[in-house]
Design a protein around this motif. Structure first.
Motif: not given
Length: 303
Positions: A20-29, A33-39, A54-61
């Motif tokens: 999921g993290k890999s998918h989110a980062l690649a889409l943002a790259k 615009k990405v909603v990073v969902n994780d419980l 939050q860590q994935v969000l910070d990396e995208i930003i």
């Protein structure tokens, strides 16, 4: 052909780690615009924490992207709906949904508590249903949507100790097939990814020298092809360690037995013929099976 997602909004569930993290980062790259969902729970579903998302969000930003984080439990529809509402409030649309959130509670079926079976089904199946339901009306109204469900070789083919996981992962194929049919006139395409990657879900299942070849990024290359504008629909794409293939369910042409022959003895006697794969084909919908059988019956009675 260049694959990009400029101006599109994507929701990725289970995006705090692994695939999921890999998918989110690649889409943002690539402009989404990405909603990073994780419980933020453990791989068995216990606990919750906002830190992974939050860590994935910070990396995208930090890389110049645009994203929000949301800790929705996908098994709870109200929380998923709130996540989608926040995406709509911020960006006004949802173009892509990647259903990736999942947990494992592996045990042989004889030893598996039914609560473990139910929880895995709730997260994988109802979690996918909830997310699809929350975005479906939006995608219908905007006349565009790309949805990916995550299946598994355990669902397609079975795996010891994963009766719950395998059942859940096959269930989302049934959902994909029907949503693909219903979404066609709205330009909503629905596909499935069967990944094989080194993540916390697989870290103790395979040797380290094999895991290092099974990068999440290799799987993400497949995931993004199922979510872009020219994506197919109702496809199962298998991806792992740089290998890519498609999986499909085929049905043999089969046989016809006259009314007086319609007994279990005759079915057994004709087993080889009904199993003959020579003219097998994939069926476009469940009705096509009934249509095939009725044609055989009509041919018999008209002869």
């Amino acid at each position: 052909m260049s694959v990009n997602f400029e101006g599109q909004v994507a929701i990725v569930t289970g995006a705090g780690n692994g695939l999921g993290k890999s998918h989110a980062l690649a889409l943002a790259k690539r402009g989404a615009k990405v909603v990073v969902n994780d419980l933020g729970g453990a791989r068995d579903g216990v606990g919750a924490s906002a830190s992974a998302a939050q860590q994935v969000l910070d990396e995208i930003i930090s890389q110049g992207g645009d994203a929000i984080a949301h800790g929705a439990n996908v098994a709870i529809y109200a929380e998923v709906e709130d996540m989608v509402n926040q995406a709509m409030a911020r960006w006004g649309r949802v173009d892509i949904l990647i259903n990736n959130a999942g947990i494992l509670r592996d045990k042989s079926f004889a030893k598996m508590p039914l609560d473990d079976f139910k929880l895995v089904m709730d997260v994988h199946v109802m979690g996918t249903v909830n997310a699809c339901k929350a975005v479906w009306g939006i995608m219908q109204e905007q006349g565009y949507g790309r949805i990916m469900v995550t299946t598994s070789s355990s669902g397609l083919y079975g795996n010891f100790g994963q009766a719950n996981y395998g059942a859940a992962k096959m269930a989302v194929i049934g959902l994909m097939n029907t949503l693909g049919i219903e979404g066609e006139k709205y330009n909503i395409r629905v596909n499935a990814l069967a990944p094989a990657a080194a993540t916390r879900m697989t870290e103790d299942l395979l040797p380290a020298e094999i895991l290092e070849k099974m990068t999440p990024e290799a799987v993400t290359a497949g995931a993004l092809t199922l979510c872009h504008e020219a994506a197919p629909s109702r496809m199962i794409l298998c991806a792992g360690a740089g290998g890519y293939s498609s999986a499909k369910m085929f049905e043999t042409d089969g046989i016809y037995l006259s009314p007086e022959q319609q007994t279990p003895e005759e079915v057994v006697a004709n087993w080889q013929a009904l199993s003959n794969e020579e003219n097998q084909r994939a069926l476009e919908s469940g009705f096509k099976q009934s249509e095939k059988f009725l044609k055989k019956a009509q041919q018999y009675f008209s002869s």
